[in-house]
Design a protein around this motif. Structure first.
Motif, short mmCIF file in Angstrom:
data_model
loop_
_atom_site.label_atom_id
_atom_site.label_comp_id
_atom_site.label_asym_id
_atom_site.label_seq_id
_atom_site.Cartn_x
_atom_site.Cartn_y
_atom_site.Cartn_z
N GLU A 360 -50.41 16.33 -14.29
CA GLU A 360 -50.49 15.72 -13.86
C GLU A 360 -52.54 16.93 -13.44
N MET A 361 -53.03 15.58 -13.18
CA MET A 361 -54.75 15.51 -12.91
C MET A 361 -55.29 15.68 -11.90
N PRO A 362 -55.99 16.43 -11.34
CA PRO A 362 -56.89 16.56 -10.12
C PRO A 362 -57.25 15.35 -9.58
N ARG A 363 -57.27 14.79 -8.88
CA ARG A 363 -57.73 13.54 -8.22
C ARG A 363 -59.11 13.64 -8.45
N GLU A 364 -59.72 14.76 -7.98
CA GLU A 364 -61.88 14.83 -8.32
C GLU A 364 -62.17 15.22 -10.01
N HIS A 365 -61.00 15.98 -10.82
CA HIS A 365 -61.45 15.54 -12.01
C HIS A 365 -61.18 13.82 -12.42
N PHE A 366 -60.15 13.79 -11.87
CA PHE A 366 -60.01 12.04 -12.03
C PHE A 366 -60.95 10.84 -11.71
N LEU A 367 -61.13 11.15 -10.69
CA LEU A 367 -63.03 10.28 -10.38
C LEU A 367 -63.90 10.75 -11.10
N ARG A 368 -64.41 11.89 -11.30
CA ARG A 368 -65.58 12.79 -12.01
C ARG A 368 -65.41 11.73 -13.55
N LEU A 369 -64.01 11.79 -14.24
CA LEU A 369 -64.04 11.61 -15.73
C LEU A 369 -64.98 9.77 -15.32
N LEU A 370 -64.13 9.14 -14.32
CA LEU A 370 -64.55 7.44 -13.83
C LEU A 370 -65.91 7.66 -13.87
N GLY A 468 -49.35 10.48 -21.27
CA GLY A 468 -50.31 10.38 -19.86
C GLY A 468 -50.20 10.47 -18.87
N VAL A 469 -51.42 11.20 -17.65
CA VAL A 469 -52.03 10.72 -16.63
C VAL A 469 -51.82 9.54 -16.39
N PHE A 470 -53.02 8.73 -17.35
CA PHE A 470 -52.91 7.47 -17.67
C PHE A 470 -54.00 7.10 -18.49
N SER A 471 -53.52 6.28 -19.09
CA SER A 471 -53.99 4.76 -19.83
C SER A 471 -55.02 3.90 -19.25
N LEU A 472 -55.65 3.36 -20.32
CA LEU A 472 -56.33 2.22 -19.91
C LEU A 472 -56.73 1.54 -20.97
#
Length: 564
Positions: A360-370, A468-472
């Motif tokens: 799982e990926m922390p939400r704050e890490h995900f938002l920062r990456l995007l 993965g935790v997400f793909s795109l």
């Protein structure tokens, strides 16, 4: 599964570059019924040599990175902070990083060089800082150097296997008031075509984008930046020597793609007149070396690849023409996670082969990456692209991000892109803004649902898209972008590749890993999203997750035979 190209009519060529580009894009699609045409058999023991060598050219080893204090202190968290990486004139002694073999070596070692050798049983292969489809590395790099300490003025080819420069052309007379460094990238199409057939041109152009971004990130270590030059392809081929037919084996020629200038980060002087002067110097210079054979058995021919390369070339009428940078004002990027140096991240980057499906990926890490995927003027790697207008947009399959419901999400990377996506995607999509997302981050939930199976199926049945935790999927503003400028076709892939490189580095910085996915089913992706025309087209897929390491694979130093 059959080849898609076998089921499509061959459109008679009408000498229209735009039509050729459109025809190629259609022919190179994958579908559930058939893949684009590729080789019927592959001899894995006889892959093309991944390293270009010019027999007869003087080889000059570059110094390996010695951990200089200025490079070691460049934290990845600071790459968007002007105070941390303040522009320093590269040609002022005692105040910045000099343009010499040490600084050039550090730059190339953190961008295009080997990062490790891998070994499993009797198999041994190299990996590089810049990724490549199938690890085939069709991208070749050339440096035009004038006034650089310790090197003759001329054209050099970079050899990643030795971390060295090969002197291809020595200039006899070049007028330059300051040191000059240009880097040109070309594609050796056969390296990709050997495995991927007619889809190879797409992958070559994605690799160019990855290489441009890798060079842009690495330039920050020396307080440098990269500026794109809009040069006619004929002029660029002359400058890089790729038009010297006698110097290459038939079928193993290179296609010149792009040219960039290395310079102090704050320098914004116009550059349009430089290449023409240097092309004349190359014509009058002394040339050395002939390309060695990379593959002695060419079992297949793919004439459509050369055809699209000709049609997507930048003509002389478009020399000097660059798209304007993004004009949208955005807040500063979200603060990065501190604790990793840029040097460590770019050298550690790998493409994962399998992911932990429970991670799982922390939400704050995900938002920062995007947030760091949004183009901002003057920031790496977007400042190195020839047409950065935010033309690539993301549709995300979110699987396991803490505090974020699984589902399909949209990340338009420009305001015009958001308008286009809302017009072209399914009318029933919700477009619900993600609560508590940063104001500058246009992240919307389209559908709330688990999407692992759909993500894997659309990415050629590859489990990495689901685990993965997400793909795109990367959607390009396509039809209107290439209508009057067919050369923008490859530049869209460059932007997608640069976006992929940003994802690689951001994933590493978050303690995860990324993998680019070039194999996906084009039309089924469009059908899922409701795309009917060619206003938007999917060009590249990507996935991020926690990698599963294969303990049987041994990692070895990249240049163990040399000392720093």
């Amino acid at each position: 599964m059959t080849s898609l190209g076998e089921n499509l009519p061959r459109v008679p060529r009408d000498e229209s570059p735009l039509r050729d580009v459109r025809e190629y894009h259609a022919l190179s699609r994958h579908s559930f019924q058939a893949y684009a045409r590729g080789p019927g058999t592959i001899d894995w023991d006889r892959q093309p040599d991944p390293f270009r060598r010019f027999d007869g050219a003087q080889c000059l080893p570059l110094p390996l990175w010695q951990g200089r204090a200025d490079a070691a202190s460049a934290w990845f968290a600071d790459i968007d902070a002007s105070a941390a990486l303040a522009p320093v004139p590269a040609n002022v002694e005692g105040t910045g990083v000099a343009l010499d073999t040490d600084s050039l070596g550090a730059w190339l070692e953190h961008s295009l060089a080997l990062s490790a050798w891998k070994q499993h049983g009797g198999a041994r292969w190299s990996v590089r800082c810049n990724p490549s489809s199938g690890n085939l590395h069709p991208t070749e790099a050339y440096l035009v150097l004038c006034g650089v300490d310790g090197l003759r003025d001329g054209l050099y080819h970079y050899r990643a296997d030795l971390h060295a420069l090969e002197l291809r052309c020595a200039y006899t007379a070049v007028s330059s008031d300051e040191p000059l460094v240009l880097v040109g990238l070309s594609s050796l199409l056969w390296r990709e075509a050997w495995k991927y057939g007619e889809r190879a041109y797409r992958y070559c152009q994605l690799d160019i984008g990855h290489a441009v971004a890798a060079l842009s990130y690495a330039a920050l270590l020396n307080h440098w930046s990269l500026a794109p030059l809009a040069v006619a392809d004929d002029t660029l081929a002359s400058l890089l020597g790729t038009d010297r037919v006698a110097d290459f084996i038939p079928g193993e020629e290179e296609w010149a793609d792009c040219l960039l200038q290395l310079r102090p980060a704050a320098d914004t002087a116009p550059l349009a007149a430089i290449p023409a002067t240097l092309a004349a110097a190359a014509d009058a210079g002394q040339w050395y070396g002939r390309a060695e054979v990379i593959d002695r058995r060419h079992f297949y021919e793919w004439p459509v690849l050369d055809a699209v390369a000709r049609s997507a070339a930048r003509p002389a009428s478009a020399a000097g023409e660059l798209a304007p940078p993004p004009v949208e004002e955005r807040a500063a990027p979200l603060p990065a996670l501190r604790g990793e140096s840029l040097s460590a991240l770019v050298r550690r980057r790998r493409s994962a082969q399998a992911f932990d499906s429970a991670a799982e990926m922390p939400r704050e890490h995900f938002l920062r990456l995007l947030d760091h995927l949004l183009p901002r003027p003057g920031l790496a790697p977007w400042n190195a692209l020839p047409a950065v207008t935010g033309s690539i947009h993301c549709v995300l399959f979110v699987h396991r991000v803490a505090g974020l419901a699984p589902g399909l999400y949209a990340l338009p990377r420009s305001a015009t892109g958001e308008v286009l996506m809302r017009e072209e995607l399914r009318a029933e999509f919700a477009w619900s803004a993600v609560a508590d997302a940063p104001p500058q981050l246009p992240l919307y939930q389209l559908v709330g649902a688990r999407a692992e199976r759909a993500a894997a199926r659309l990415s050629c049945q590859q489990a990495i898209a689901a685990d993965g935790v997400f793909s795109l999927a990367m959607l390009a503003e396509f039809g209107a972008a290439i209508e009057d400028r067919p050369w923008r076709y490859r530049e869209l892939f460059w932007e997608a590749g640069a976006l992929g490189q940003a994802l690689y580095i951001e994933a590493e910085n978050a303690g995860l890993c990324g993998t680019g996915i070039g194999c996906f089913f084009d039309e089924p992706v469009h059908e899922l999203l409701g795309v009917r025309g060619d206003a938007l087209q999917s060009l590249y897929h990507f996935t991020v997750g926690r990698p599963l390491r294969d303990s049987r694979i041994v990692s070895l130093p990249p240049y163990s035979g040399r000392r720093s």
